[in-house]
Write a protein that holds these residues in place. Structure first.
Motif: not given
Lengths: 772, 144
Positions: B36-57
């Protein structure tokens, strides 16, 4: 041949880049492309003029029978020679014409690109390839007319040019499609050698003719060509007198011999339009004060002359037409170059302000006199020789009103030619004293005049030694029509009717010129009837009005109405079909496991919550809950990929909502609907029922083996992966994925620019406020 | 959530999570062909990480800090297009994939296919799109 075309593309880029450092001298780099083309054409000339052809075939879209087919025959040689030969001279001239300016890179690149596209038009032997090059010339012409894009008139002229020629081009494309269907091939030479018959051929020819007539600025489409004079003069000299506007003449010349005999309307229609255009353009030229506009209307007139000659599809007239094409390109390019020199040195093109230039720039004057003489049809110049051939052929083969019209048009041509020469160079007494030519008008640099001198000498040379011009025009005419017999041009025919007609032309022209004040006065009265320009403007305005009204109705800005229309359509069309043609399957499982049922109940509850709550934030959270619930259902069903994607998308969607919600009121406003909530609820329930039953029916009505089995079987051996979902995305259906991510990228850019645009508006408002 | 009243737990939690999630997204990207996975899912996961970072900031503007979303977007699209047309140069069909098997030191035998760069392009486009959209929406909010 393809190599020559590719060379143009390469040189276009190189010259465009080099313009930053070389400035106007980049045009000398640019001249390399047409120079190479001329060298290649000269090498081929001997055999091609004897009736040989050079062909090249490259596979392009074999599945549609569309290939890159290039063919150099006599007519293509004549046209390509003009495109490249005059190209070299105009590029050399432009290197002196332009001062330093920022947009030279764009200009030179466009001009070379045009040169290549125009070569493509005349070399293409495949209808759709020809169309592609044809439209490329329209696009480069549009960009070149709009060179001074900060001026509104230039933009309007560019737009008019591309609307008219582009619209004609689309008609031509439709004609090409019909024609290739009727003929069973899209190879031009094959179609012309064995003209198709059938009901679709006549409309196809009409559409092709519209394309040709718009491109060659024939009545009633001629309005764009004078407007195109907004382009810098070297551009006008090249595109809008010598080459591009002849594309229509070229196409008519190719088609007429094959079709004029079988289609009785073709000859009277095309010849008629040509003669009318010739007269109209010449009359309009007589009242212009701007030398360049005078020449532009003169070009319209001469194009009408050529269309009338080649449109008849009669061998002797076709030959005369080829001779006129050759002679016209030389003298008209020379005249435009002269106008550019006058404008460059005296800083005006208004013949009411110019005086005494013949003394200040004698060489330029000499060139102008040769070129004008050729245009007016005076011996011993090329124009005279070509016109004699035309009169001769008209007398023998067509006669009647076409002959009368063309003789009258030639007299008018003589008159406006004289007006041009007098206006630009003569010493005038009654001149506008307030703005007379500055005394410091200097003679132009020799290198600046050289290209015009070459053309002027050619106009003389082709008249004195008509054999060479006759051989070229003859080669062209024979490639158009195998029945062309006599291909000799003569300077001296003996005393005959054609010579008498020429004498009539000269005398009438001289009289018109002598009475120029009265003529100008008579024509200064405004024309009250309909004009071509007026009807163009009216149709554009009408189109805009229709578009405005349509937009006002279709895009009324109410989100509930948009959704309502979409959902009603869904219910009305597929919903009705579902009720009519199918029945629900008998064995429906409510749930496969208690967990599934539990999650389903939760999802339904969250969905109801979304619809019921009045608080936006709560609605967003409920919507999120629906999404997460569905993700759980995917897991229960054994689709981890789908579930993972669903979870992430839902998470990010909630984040997007939160960001947007800050701008919106906390609660939904209660909007009173005219039709009440009843309709909304009915629609919602209806759509819900439809989607559910559609899913049930669709799942149970499979007749073929599902494609997923093939995908499962092929994933490992073909795609090299065990995750079928991913293999589908990046291999089996990767073209779809490519399309989708392109859409994603465009959508992202769209959102970013919309937000940015709003921010700019707000910033501008704040500035306004501060100034307030 | 600005300034001093940031939660320490959130702050530390996010700092630990972001690299982990990003690493996981890369794992999803590479594993995607077989698991399970792939570019699309991976990209969404990475975006979630960025969102987390901005929530923290505490500010949406922090979303794309240190990355250039438009460049990512272009790079991703370019990579997919190049991958798509490369088979042409070898006389194959558009988007044809080939399997590669190499013995790489340390890692052992690595099996992959030429669709991997395509998937990486998808990953980049998805990440960039989320950053562009959330970035511009969040940005707008700050000015409002």
């Amino acid at each position: 041949m393809a190599a020559v075309l590719i060379l143009h593309a390469v040189v276009a880029v190189a010259a465009g880049v080099s313009a930053r450092r070389l400035q106007a001298k980049a045009f000398l780099v640019a001249a390399l492309a047409p120079l190479a083309s001329v060298a290649w054409l000269v090498a081929q000339a001997g055999s091609v003029l004897d009736g040989g052809t050079v062909v090249q075939h490259i596979e392009w879209v074999p599945s549609m029978g569309v290939d890159i087919e290039l063919r150099l025959d006599g007519m293509a040689l004549l046209m390509a020679g003009l495109v490249s030969g005059i190209g070299v001279l105009v590029f050399a001239y432009a290197a002196w014409y332009f001062g330093p300016r920022a947009d030279l890179g764009r200009l030179v690149a466009n001009l070379v690109a045009f040169s290549g596209a125009m070569l493509g038009v005349v070399l293409a032997d495949e209808l759709f390839l020809l169309y592609v090059f044809w439209e490329l010339t329209s696009i480069t012409s549009y960009l070149l007319i709009g060179t001074e894009d900060e001026r509104a008139p230039a933009r309007a002229a560019a737009l008019q040019a591309i609307l008219v020629t582009g619209g004609g081009g689309l008609a031509m494309l439709a004609g090409f499609v019909l024609l290739s269907q009727a003929a069973g091939t899209s190879t031009l030479s094959a179609i012309l050698a064995d003209p198709p018959t059938g009901a679709t051929v006549a409309p196809a020819l009409a559409l092709v003719a519209i394309g040709a007539l718009t491109k060659s600025a024939q009545f009633p489409f001629h309005g764009w060509l004078p407007g195109a004079m907004a382009a810098p003069t070297p551009v006008s000299a090249y595109l809008h007198s010598a080459t591009m506007v002849k594309a229509g003449v070229y196409l008519l010349a190719r088609f007429s011999p094959a079709f004029a005999a079988d289609h009785r309307l073709w000859r009277p229609a095309i010849v008629g339009i040509g003669v009318v255009t010739m007269l109209l353009g010449a009359v309009r030229a007589l009242r212009q004060h701007d030398l360049k506009l005078l020449l532009a209307f003169g070009t319209v007139s001469q194009l009408g002359f050529m269309v009338a000659l080649v449109g008849a599809g009669i061998p002797a007239l076709t030959f005369a037409g080829a001779a006129v094409i050759l002679a016209h390109a030389v003298f008209k390019a020379a005249l435009f170059l002269v106008v550019g020199i006058v404008d460059h040195q005296a800083h005006t093109r208004d013949l009411r302000q110019l005086s005494g230039l013949w003394r200040r720039m004698p060489l330029t004057f000499a060139v102008a006199a040769l070129a004008t003489g050729s245009m007016a049809g005076l011996p011993p110049l090329a124009g005279f020789v070509a016109k004699e051939a035309a009169f001769e052929a008209l007398l023998h083969d067509l006669g009647g009103w076409a002959l009368v019209g063309i003789v009258a048009g030639s007299a008018l041509t003589f008159a406006y030619g004289a007006r041009f020469l007098w206006g630009a160079f003569a010493t005038k007494d009654r001149i506008d004293r307030s703005a007379r030519t500055p005394a410091e008008t200097a003679a132009p640099a020799p290198a600046f005049v050289a290209p015009a001198v070459v053309l002027g000498v050619m106009a003389l040379g082709m008249g004195l030694v008509p054999g060479v011009a006759g051989r070229i025009a003859g080669g062209a005419a024979r490639s158009l029509d195998a029945n062309v017999e006599s291909t000799s041009l003569y300077l001296w025919h003996g005393f005959n009717t054609a010579l008498a007609l020429s004498a009539v032309v000269v005398v009438a022209g001289l009289l018109l010129f002598a009475a120029r004040r009265q003529v100008e006065h008579a024509m200064s009265r405004p024309w009250i009837g309909p004009t071509a320009q007026g009807s163009y403007e009216a149709s554009v305005a009408g189109l805009n009005r229709i578009a405005d009204r349509t937009t006002g109705i279709v895009q009324n800005g109410s989100l509930p109405v948009y959704l309502g229309v979409i959902l009603l359509t869904l219910l009305a069309l597929p919903g009705w079909a579902l009720l009519e043609g199918t029945s629900l399957p008998s064995d429906i499982w409510i749930a496969e496991s208690p967990l599934q049922a539990f999650v389903a109940v939760l999802v339904v509850a969250a969905a109801v919550g979304t619809a019921v709550t009045r608080r936006r934030f709560a609605a967003v959270l409920c919507l999120g809950a629906v999404g997460f619930g569905v993700a759980v259902l995917f897991i229960v069903h054994g689709g981890p990929d789908l579930a993972l994607t669903q979870l992430l998308v839902e998470t990010l969607a909630v984040v997007v909502f939160v960001l947007v919600l800050r701008h919106l009121p906390e609660r939904f406003e209660s909007v009173r609907w005219r039709l009440g909530n009843g309709l909304r609820i009915t629609l919602a329930v209806g759509v819900g029922l439809f989607v559910t039953s559609f899913a049930l029916v669709a799942a149970s009505s499979r007749t073929e083996a599902p494609v997923s089995e093939a995908h499962l079987a092929l994933a490992e051996p073909e795609g090299g992966g065990r995750n079928v979902v991913n293999v589908i995305l990046v291999d089996f259906r990767s073209l779809d994925t490519l399309g989708e991510i392109t859409v994603l990228a465009v959508a992202g850019l769209g959102i970013a620019s919309l937000v940015q645009a709003r921010k700019d508006d707000e910033a501008a408002e704040e500035v306004d406020h501060a100034r307030g | 959530m600005r300034g001093g009243d940031r939660s320490l737990v959130l702050s530390v939690g996010v700092r630990l999570l972001v690299p982990t999630v990003l690493l996981f997204s890369v794992y999803l990207l590479f594993a995607g062909h077989n698991h399970p996975g792939g570019g699309f899912v991976g990209g969404l996961t990475a975006s979630a990480a960025f969102v987390l970072r901005s929530v923290e900031a505490g500010e949406p503007a922090a979303l794309a800090r240190g990355v250039a979303p438009f460049r990512l977007l272009g790079a991703g699209l370019l990579l997919t297009c190049v991958t798509a047309v490369t088979p042409w140069l070898f006389g194959d069909q558009l988007l044809e994939t080939a399997k590669l098997e190499r013995d790489v030191p340390v890692l052992g035998v690595v099996k992959t296919t030429t669709s991997l760069p395509f998937d990486i392009g998808v990953y980049l486009v998805v990440v960039a799109l989320v950053l562009v959209v959330l970035g511009s929406l969040g940005d707008e909010e700050e000015h409002a």
